[in-house]
Scaffold this motif. Structure first.
Motif, PDB file in Angstrom:
ATOM      1  N   LEU A 128     -44.455  19.691  56.531  1.00  0.00           N
ATOM      2  CA  LEU A 128     -42.832  19.829  56.705  1.00  0.00           C
ATOM      3  C   LEU A 128     -41.859  18.633  55.624  1.00  0.00           C
ATOM      4  N   GLY A 129     -42.901  17.573  55.408  1.00  0.00           N
ATOM      5  CA  GLY A 129     -42.624  16.312  55.049  1.00  0.00           C
ATOM      6  C   GLY A 129     -43.087  14.636  54.856  1.00  0.00           C
ATOM      7  N   GLU A 130     -42.725  13.797  54.887  1.00  0.00           N
ATOM      8  CA  GLU A 130     -43.207  13.226  54.696  1.00  0.00           C
ATOM      9  C   GLU A 130     -42.822  11.605  55.785  1.00  0.00           C
ATOM     10  N   HIS A 131     -43.648  11.013  56.248  1.00  0.00           N
ATOM     11  CA  HIS A 131     -43.763  10.613  57.242  1.00  0.00           C
ATOM     12  C   HIS A 131     -44.477   8.824  57.419  1.00  0.00           C
ATOM     13  N   TYR A 132     -42.776   8.172  58.341  1.00  0.00           N
ATOM     14  CA  TYR A 132     -43.687   6.765  58.500  1.00  0.00           C
ATOM     15  C   TYR A 132     -44.837   7.009  59.926  1.00  0.00           C
ATOM     16  N   ASN A 133     -45.697   5.478  59.449  1.00  0.00           N
ATOM     17  CA  ASN A 133     -46.567   5.114  60.289  1.00  0.00           C
ATOM     18  C   ASN A 133     -46.715   3.541  60.552  1.00  0.00           C
ATOM     19  N   SER A 134     -47.261   3.248  61.580  1.00  0.00           N
ATOM     20  CA  SER A 134     -47.051   1.430  61.794  1.00  0.00           C
ATOM     21  C   SER A 134     -48.335   0.918  61.578  1.00  0.00           C
TER      22      SER A 134
ATOM     23  N   THR B 152     -46.504   2.038  57.181  1.00  0.00           N
ATOM     24  CA  THR B 152     -46.606   2.607  55.806  1.00  0.00           C
ATOM     25  C   THR B 152     -46.294   3.984  55.608  1.00  0.00           C
ATOM     26  N   TYR B 153     -46.074   4.208  54.162  1.00  0.00           N
ATOM     27  CA  TYR B 153     -45.424   6.320  53.809  1.00  0.00           C
ATOM     28  C   TYR B 153     -46.498   6.840  53.524  1.00  0.00           C
ATOM     29  N   HIS B 154     -46.424   7.802  54.291  1.00  0.00           N
ATOM     30  CA  HIS B 154     -47.252   9.119  53.956  1.00  0.00           C
ATOM     31  C   HIS B 154     -46.374  10.115  53.228  1.00  0.00           C
ATOM     32  N   ARG B 155     -46.966  10.501  52.092  1.00  0.00           N
ATOM     33  CA  ARG B 155     -46.590  11.693  51.666  1.00  0.00           C
ATOM     34  C   ARG B 155     -46.728  13.460  52.265  1.00  0.00           C
ATOM     35  N   HIS B 156     -48.407  13.050  52.288  1.00  0.00           N
ATOM     36  CA  HIS B 156     -48.785  13.833  52.392  1.00  0.00           C
ATOM     37  C   HIS B 156     -49.303  14.404  53.771  1.00  0.00           C
TER      38      HIS B 156
ATOM     39  N   GLU C 289     -41.950  -4.477  54.961  1.00  0.00           N
ATOM     40  CA  GLU C 289     -43.679  -3.938  53.836  1.00  0.00           C
ATOM     41  C   GLU C 289     -43.406  -2.482  54.044  1.00  0.00           C
ATOM     42  N   VAL C 290     -43.223  -1.545  52.922  1.00  0.00           N
ATOM     43  CA  VAL C 290     -43.897  -0.391  52.634  1.00  0.00           C
ATOM     44  C   VAL C 290     -44.877  -0.238  51.998  1.00  0.00           C
ATOM     45  N   ILE C 291     -45.534   0.140  52.548  1.00  0.00           N
ATOM     46  CA  ILE C 291     -47.616   0.225  51.972  1.00  0.00           C
ATOM     47  C   ILE C 291     -47.772   1.405  51.918  1.00  0.00           C
ATOM     48  N   GLN C 292     -47.594   2.225  50.929  1.00  0.00           N
ATOM     49  CA  GLN C 292     -48.484   3.344  50.058  1.00  0.00           C
ATOM     50  C   GLN C 292     -48.949   3.536  48.997  1.00  0.00           C
ATOM     51  N   ALA C 293     -50.130   5.046  49.677  1.00  0.00           N
ATOM     52  CA  ALA C 293     -51.361   5.210  48.425  1.00  0.00           C
ATOM     53  C   ALA C 293     -51.013   5.096  46.867  1.00  0.00           C
TER      54      ALA C 293
END
Length: 313
Positions: A277-283, A269-273, A246-250
């Motif tokens: 330098l670009g997008e990022h994933y966290n746990s 989690t998926y972060h655009r901002h 599951e990918v949670i995004q804003a």
């Protein structure tokens, strides 16, 4: 540097807010200049934005430091005058200066830097509260809190997707694959299912669909480099480990990949901002109430940058 001799602190902070607002407009224009799918141009724009933001932060920190230094000098002059008035008639200004030891001057310098740092933290917190990164992060935190979860920070080193998944696998399945193993599995799955993924991948320079040779080279990079992973790699990884993700995004609903697989899903989690330098994933991890220190220091990256600036002075 801007002449701030005739400014008070509030006027300087107001000037900084206006310049940050102007910077956001410039950043948006730069982002629009990169054509969709032009990864090379997008990277160049991201690097230019990061440099512009760093230069603005550095100048703001220097101006704030200069203003604080002026205030401190005025205070020291006032104290010296008061001391002169109360000293014996035989005392002279040179004797007053001699009484201030080197150790005391070091302590005064350290105290001044700490005051500057605390002020910078307060200013930065105000500036960032409505920034895209903070708005996005707070939205994701709210979504996670409803599920009794919170963000688990993952380093931004090109491996964030695989690191985020690996952290979840340890937590959910008590299994430890490691980044290299996850990259290898992703690469093998992509190579074995070329017809499913090749039509969705274009060469970053020509923007034309990859050739078979280019696709195979791309898969090798997935396995053997710190190349950033996106949606294609995420889908391949879900199939490779046969686990729903599951990918949670804003913005927009959560995305669930690999729903056909049984077992407990893992969440990232998926972060655009989050980074320039670009997008990022966290746990994610089970929710814990943040400490007072975490609530005050809301942007450690900016604070570390400020500390580097002041240390170089």
């Amino acid at each position: 540097m801007t002449d701030i001799n005739n400014m008070n602190e509030e006027e300087l902070l107001s000037k900084h807010r206006k310049e940050r607002k102007d910077m956001q407009g410039k950043i948006q224009a730069l982002k629009k200049s990169a054509a969709k799918g032009d990864k090379k141009k997008k990277k160049e724009v991201a690097e230019e934005i990061a440099i512009l933001e760093l230069e603005l932060d550095k100048r703001h920190a220097e101006e704030l430091s200069q203003l604080k230094k002026q205030d401190l000098e005025v205070g020291e002059i006032c104290e010296s005058l008061q001391s002169l008035e109360t000293n014996d008639a035989g005392d002279v200004p040179g004797q007053i200066n001699q009484r201030v030891s080197k150790a005391q001057r070091r302590r005064d310098k350290k105290a001044t830097k700490e005051r500057e740092r605390e002020e910078y933290i307060k200013v930065q917190a105000k500036e960032n509260i409505h920034g895209a990164r903070n708005v996005e992060t707070q939205k994701i935190k709210s979504i996670l809190k409803a599920q009794n979860l919170m963000i688990q920070e993952i380093p931004s080193d090109g491996n964030c997707l695989y690191s985020a998944v690996d952290y979840q696998l340890k937590y959910v399945d008590r299994s430890e694959m490691g980044i290299d193993r996850l990259r290898s599995l992703t690469s093998q799955y992509l190579l074995g299912h070329m017809s499913d993924y090749l039509p969705f991948l274009s060469h970053p320079e020509s923007e034309e669909l990859m050739t078979i040779e280019q696709y195979e080279e791309y898969c090798q990079k997935v396995a053997n480099t710190a190349a950033w992973g996106g949606e294609v790699e995420l889908r391949a990884l879900s199939h490779a480990i046969k686990c729903p993700i599951e990918v949670i995004q804003a913005v927009g609903p959560s995305i669930i990949i690999g729903e056909e697989y049984p077992g407990k899903r893992i969440t990232i989690t998926y972060h655009r901002h989050m980074y320039g330098l670009g997008e990022h994933y966290n746990s994610v991890k089970p929710y814990e109430e943040p400490s007072q220190e975490e609530e005050i220091v809301t942007n450690s990256e900016e604070i570390e940058r400020h500390d580097q600036i002041t240390e170089s002075k």
